[in-house]
Write a protein that holds these residues in place. Structure first.
Motif, mmCIF file in Angstrom:
data_model
loop_
_atom_site.group_PDB
_atom_site.id
_atom_site.type_symbol
_atom_site.label_atom_id
_atom_site.label_comp_id
_atom_site.label_asym_id
_atom_site.label_seq_id
_atom_site.Cartn_x
_atom_site.Cartn_y
_atom_site.Cartn_z
ATOM 1 N N GLY A 199 0.818 -1.212 0.000
ATOM 2 C CA GLY A 199 0.000 0.000 0.000
ATOM 3 C C GLY A 199 0.849 1.258 0.000
ATOM 4 O O GLY A 199 0.509 2.250 -0.649
ATOM 5 N N LEU A 200 1.967 1.230 0.725
ATOM 6 C CA LEU A 200 2.889 2.356 0.735
ATOM 7 C C LEU A 200 3.437 2.618 -0.660
ATOM 8 O O LEU A 200 3.493 3.767 -1.115
ATOM 9 C CB LEU A 200 4.030 2.084 1.710
ATOM 10 N N ALA A 201 3.839 1.547 -1.350
ATOM 11 C CA ALA A 201 4.386 1.707 -2.698
ATOM 12 C C ALA A 201 3.354 2.323 -3.637
ATOM 13 O O ALA A 201 3.669 3.223 -4.433
ATOM 14 C CB ALA A 201 4.860 0.357 -3.231
ATOM 15 N N ALA A 202 2.106 1.855 -3.545
ATOM 16 C CA ALA A 202 1.049 2.400 -4.403
ATOM 17 C C ALA A 202 0.777 3.860 -4.069
ATOM 18 O O ALA A 202 0.574 4.697 -4.958
ATOM 19 C CB ALA A 202 -0.226 1.569 -4.238
ATOM 20 N N SER A 203 0.796 4.189 -2.785
ATOM 21 C CA SER A 203 0.567 5.566 -2.361
ATOM 22 C C SER A 203 1.693 6.479 -2.842
ATOM 23 O O SER A 203 1.448 7.613 -3.284
ATOM 24 C CB SER A 203 0.454 5.619 -0.837
ATOM 25 N N CYS A 204 2.930 5.992 -2.777
ATOM 26 C CA CYS A 204 4.057 6.785 -3.276
ATOM 27 C C CYS A 204 3.952 7.008 -4.779
ATOM 28 O O CYS A 204 4.243 8.109 -5.279
ATOM 29 C CB CYS A 204 5.378 6.082 -2.954
ATOM 30 N N ALA A 205 3.560 5.966 -5.504
ATOM 31 C CA ALA A 205 3.409 6.104 -6.951
ATOM 32 C C ALA A 205 2.365 7.171 -7.282
ATOM 33 O O ALA A 205 2.540 7.988 -8.199
ATOM 34 C CB ALA A 205 3.018 4.761 -7.565
ATOM 35 N N HIS A 206 1.282 7.181 -6.513
ATOM 36 C CA HIS A 206 0.250 8.197 -6.718
ATOM 37 C C HIS A 206 0.784 9.578 -6.371
ATOM 38 O O HIS A 206 0.555 10.557 -7.110
ATOM 39 C CB HIS A 206 -0.970 7.869 -5.860
ATOM 40 N N GLY A 207 1.520 9.678 -5.271
ATOM 41 C CA GLY A 207 2.095 10.961 -4.883
ATOM 42 C C GLY A 207 3.046 11.503 -5.933
ATOM 43 O O GLY A 207 3.086 12.705 -6.187
ATOM 44 N N ARG A 208 3.790 10.601 -6.546
ATOM 45 C CA ARG A 208 4.727 11.038 -7.577
ATOM 46 C C ARG A 208 3.984 11.637 -8.767
ATOM 47 O O ARG A 208 4.431 12.624 -9.359
ATOM 48 C CB ARG A 208 5.587 9.852 -8.024
#
Length: 281
Positions: A199-208
């Motif tokens: 979930g962290l990885a997906a959230s970071c991808a969205h933030g990027r």
């Protein structure tokens, strides 16, 4: 290995100020910046001890930059924080929570300058609807301000937002305000579930995709995920190298062999990509 001088931090790790052993581990974690927290992570009856322990830590230069999140300016502890910390040699920045107006930044900047004879780098955390609404005026309030970011836990509560997507407008607002004020792209707010690395990885991808750069973490296991999410991929590095080679051969707008268009903005993006790629070499 932490980022070299002049390169933007991608990983910022929080550690509670009243737990010096955790701060010590954070300094060895590989995070680009360690954020010692005197605010939410410290109980009221531990505030004085946290401040004293942090001051002792900052009496010498640490192996990586240390920022301190002081207590909110309207709290009973803020005056003591701002009296004890700015002049210490190991301090690289002050994080100001719950900023709602430019005057908050100016007030701290003036106090810190009196204590040090210079400008202490300041970072404003916007955690309320009013803070977000005033994002640009806060971001441009004083030359000592080096960055802004969201405090999403408090903002979520203030807005009554339940779904994560409900924060996207505020996130975009802060990214635009930072850019308009000539500040670096904001780092994302923390991801609260330290076990949910997917979930962290997906959230970071969205933030990027929204324009953030890097992220604050609350556990060392989150750092590699954030680093991978924000570091350029092999394909992005190859693209940037191709763009710069083409720009060196021909001035002005041009097209790559595969038809992709290149202009000044694309060249600037390519330079940024390679700078990030080189940050840990």
């Amino acid at each position: 290995m932490s980022a070299g001088p002049g390169f933007p931090p991608l990983t910022l790790l929080y550690a509670p100020g009243d737990r010096p052993e955790v701060v010590g581990k954070a300094l060895r974690s590989g995070a680009d910046v360690v954020l010692i927290d005197l605010e939410d992570a410290v109980a009221p009856d531990r505030k004085d001890y946290a401040r004293a322990a942090t001051a002792e830590r900052l009496s010498e230069h640490p192996p990586v930059p240390i920022h301190v999140r002081v207590n909110a300016l309207d709290s009973p502890w803020a005056d003591a924080d701002l009296a004890a910390l700015p002049a210490l040699p190991g301090l690289s920045g002050l994080r100001l929570p719950k900023v709602t107006s430019p005057s908050d930044v100016v007030q701290v900047a003036r106090r810190a300058a009196r204590a040090t004879g210079g400008a202490v780098p300041l970072y404003a955390l916007l955690e309320t609807a009013l803070g977000v609404e005033r994002a640009y005026t806060i971001a441009s309030a004083h030359p000592a301000l080096r960055g802004i970011a969201l405090g999403e836990a408090d903002l979520r509560a203030d807005l009554g937002v339940r779904e994560d997507a409900g924060l996207d407008w505020s996130r975009a607002r802060v990214v635009v305000a930072a850019r308009a004020a000539a500040l670096p792209p904001p780092a994302q707010s923390i991801y609260p579930d330290i076990r949910d690395l997917q979930g962290l990885a997906a959230s970071c991808a969205h933030g990027r995709t929204l324009g953030f750069l890097g992220r604050a973490a609350i556990h060392p296991r989150q750092l590699p995920v954030i680093e991978r999410a924000y570091a350029p991929t092999t394909e992005e590095i190859s693209w940037a190298e191709e763009v710069l080679k083409a720009a060196a051969r021909e001035a002005g707008a041009l097209a790559l062999p595969d038809g992709r268009f290149v202009d000044t903005a694309v060249v600037r993006e390519a330079h940024t990509t390679l700078s990030l790629a080189r940050r840990r070499r």
